[in-house]
Design a protein around this motif. Structure first.
Motif, PDB file in Angstrom:
ATOM      1  N   SER A 118       0.821  -1.210   0.000  1.00 24.10           N
ATOM      2  CA  SER A 118       0.000   0.000   0.000  1.00 24.10           C
ATOM      3  C   SER A 118       0.860   1.267   0.000  1.00 24.10           C
ATOM      4  O   SER A 118       0.523   2.257  -0.666  1.00 24.10           O
ATOM      5  CB  SER A 118      -0.952   0.008   1.196  1.00 24.10           C
ATOM      6  N   TYR A 119       1.984   1.232   0.720  1.00 25.30           N
ATOM      7  CA  TYR A 119       2.855   2.407   0.740  1.00 25.30           C
ATOM      8  C   TYR A 119       3.422   2.697  -0.643  1.00 25.30           C
ATOM      9  O   TYR A 119       3.369   3.843  -1.124  1.00 25.30           O
ATOM     10  CB  TYR A 119       4.006   2.194   1.738  1.00 25.30           C
ATOM     11  N   ILE A 120       3.951   1.662  -1.298  1.00 27.79           N
ATOM     12  CA  ILE A 120       4.539   1.856  -2.626  1.00 27.79           C
ATOM     13  C   ILE A 120       3.472   2.216  -3.645  1.00 27.79           C
ATOM     14  O   ILE A 120       3.687   3.063  -4.522  1.00 27.79           O
ATOM     15  CB  ILE A 120       5.331   0.604  -3.057  1.00 27.79           C
ATOM     16  N   TYR A 121       2.301   1.569  -3.536  1.00 25.61           N
ATOM     17  CA  TYR A 121       1.213   1.899  -4.466  1.00 25.61           C
ATOM     18  C   TYR A 121       0.856   3.380  -4.368  1.00 25.61           C
ATOM     19  O   TYR A 121       0.740   4.076  -5.388  1.00 25.61           O
ATOM     20  CB  TYR A 121      -0.020   1.054  -4.166  1.00 25.61           C
ATOM     21  N   ASN A 122       0.661   3.888  -3.164  1.00 26.01           N
ATOM     22  CA  ASN A 122       0.306   5.302  -2.989  1.00 26.01           C
ATOM     23  C   ASN A 122       1.434   6.219  -3.433  1.00 26.01           C
ATOM     24  O   ASN A 122       1.190   7.288  -4.023  1.00 26.01           O
ATOM     25  CB  ASN A 122      -0.061   5.567  -1.533  1.00 26.01           C
ATOM     26  N   LYS A 123       2.647   5.817  -3.158  1.00 26.28           N
ATOM     27  CA  LYS A 123       3.810   6.601  -3.578  1.00 26.28           C
ATOM     28  C   LYS A 123       3.878   6.664  -5.110  1.00 26.28           C
ATOM     29  O   LYS A 123       4.127   7.726  -5.695  1.00 26.28           O
ATOM     30  CB  LYS A 123       5.086   5.972  -3.020  1.00 26.28           C
ATOM     31  N   TYR A 124       3.634   5.533  -5.762  1.00 28.92           N
ATOM     32  CA  TYR A 124       3.648   5.468  -7.223  1.00 28.92           C
ATOM     33  C   TYR A 124       2.561   6.375  -7.803  1.00 28.92           C
ATOM     34  O   TYR A 124       2.803   7.132  -8.747  1.00 28.92           O
ATOM     35  CB  TYR A 124       3.428   4.024  -7.678  1.00 28.92           C
ATOM     36  N   GLN A 156      13.427   5.367  -3.332  1.00 30.04           N
ATOM     37  CA  GLN A 156      13.104   5.795  -4.694  1.00 30.04           C
ATOM     38  C   GLN A 156      12.598   4.610  -5.515  1.00 30.04           C
ATOM     39  O   GLN A 156      13.190   3.533  -5.509  1.00 30.04           O
ATOM     40  CB  GLN A 156      14.327   6.390  -5.390  1.00 30.04           C
ATOM     41  N   ILE A 157      11.499   4.833  -6.229  1.00 29.61           N
ATOM     42  CA  ILE A 157      10.984   3.813  -7.145  1.00 29.61           C
ATOM     43  C   ILE A 157      11.819   3.846  -8.415  1.00 29.61           C
ATOM     44  O   ILE A 157      11.847   4.843  -9.140  1.00 29.61           O
ATOM     45  CB  ILE A 157       9.506   4.066  -7.479  1.00 29.61           C
ATOM     46  N   VAL A 158      12.523   2.753  -8.696  1.00 30.60           N
ATOM     47  CA  VAL A 158      13.414   2.669  -9.852  1.00 30.60           C
ATOM     48  C   VAL A 158      12.689   2.101 -11.062  1.00 30.60           C
ATOM     49  O   VAL A 158      12.732   2.650 -12.159  1.00 30.60           O
ATOM     50  CB  VAL A 158      14.651   1.812  -9.518  1.00 30.60           C
TER      51      VAL A 158
END
Length: 253
Positions: A118-124, A156-158
């Motif tokens: 959920s954290y990465i999804y929202n960040k994305y 950081q999303i790579v």
């Protein structure tokens, strides 16, 4: 595939028909901007209402990709919407059992392969692609129905490969790599992982890209996917400059 996602109520959308009891024509609308017209053209009142709906920009979320069940529909709509849309061609691929080639990709020491939570999804959604608000109502809805993977460098999303559409036993990935990390094989590595996990879940991976997108077509073939064929669509976007850049980039003009 988005048609299945709407019918099975896995992703937001709606279905409109000319007759609730005995429909002969209809429109499937994915809130993510993909539309599918089906049936016959015999109902002139429906045809008129359909064209009016498509012309009215207030009905759409910045853009739409319009698919049709027949060449007859496509010919009719191309003429009716001539001043509003541009014709594109999409190339489709599907998974062939056992066809997942191994790839040797050297990862930088600070990269980690991570499930999208959920954290990465929202960040994305906040930092990379806000359109995911249209595809899913929330991170919880996404994680309940779909899944994905990414390479992270600290926070950081790579690179990401996660579910774009899902339905009918198929799943379509969406791939994005940060500009600083391209041409290193990260997308290939993630896609392989995504395909393997999809197959393990009993889902058939399906690939859809512009016919002129050489990089995406090459990646699909490198992944061992089988080319199904080309599908014509009509594309509308509210930003005419984006249309112009797209047509130049993928060789339409």
């Amino acid at each position: 595939m988005f048609v299945y996602s709407v019918i099975e109520q896995l992703q937001p959308g709606g279905i409109y028909v000319n007759d609730r009891q005995a429909p002969t024509a209809g429109l499937v609308v994915s809130r993510g901007g993909k539309y599918y017209v089906f049936g016959t053209l015999a109902d002139q009142n429906f045809n008129k209402s359909l064209v009016e709906f498509l012309i009215d920009e207030r009905n759409h979320c910045q853009f739409y990709d319009l698919y049709a069940s027949s060449s007859t529909w496509m010919t009719y709509l191309s003429a009716a919407l001539k001043e509003h849309v541009v014709p594109l061609s999409r190339t489709h691929y599907t998974y062939v059992e056992g066809a997942i080639p191994n790839a040797s990709v050297d990862l930088e020491d600070d990269l980690s392969l991570t499930d999208i939570d959920s954290y990465i999804y929202n960040k994305y959604q906040q930092e990379v692609d806000a359109s995911y608000k249209q595809l899913w109502n929330s991170a919880e809805d996404y994680l309940h129905t779909a899944f994905g993977y990414c390479f992270m460098a600290n926070d950081q999303i790579v690179s990401t490969c996660h579910t774009f559409y899902i339905g009918g036993g198929y799943i379509e990935p969406d791939i994005r790599t940060h500009s600083d990390y391209r041409q290193r094989g990260y997308a290939l590595r993630l896609c392989q992982h995504f395909i393997k996990r999809s197959v393990e879940r009993g889902l058939i991976p399906y690939w859809d890209c512009d016919a002129g997108n050489q990089a995406s077509n090459a990646l699909a073939l490198r992944l061992g996917l089988s080319r199904v064929g080309d599908v014509p669509i009509l594309w509308w976007h509210e930003d005419k400059e984006i249309i112009q850049r797209y047509l130049i980039k993928y060789g339409y003009i």
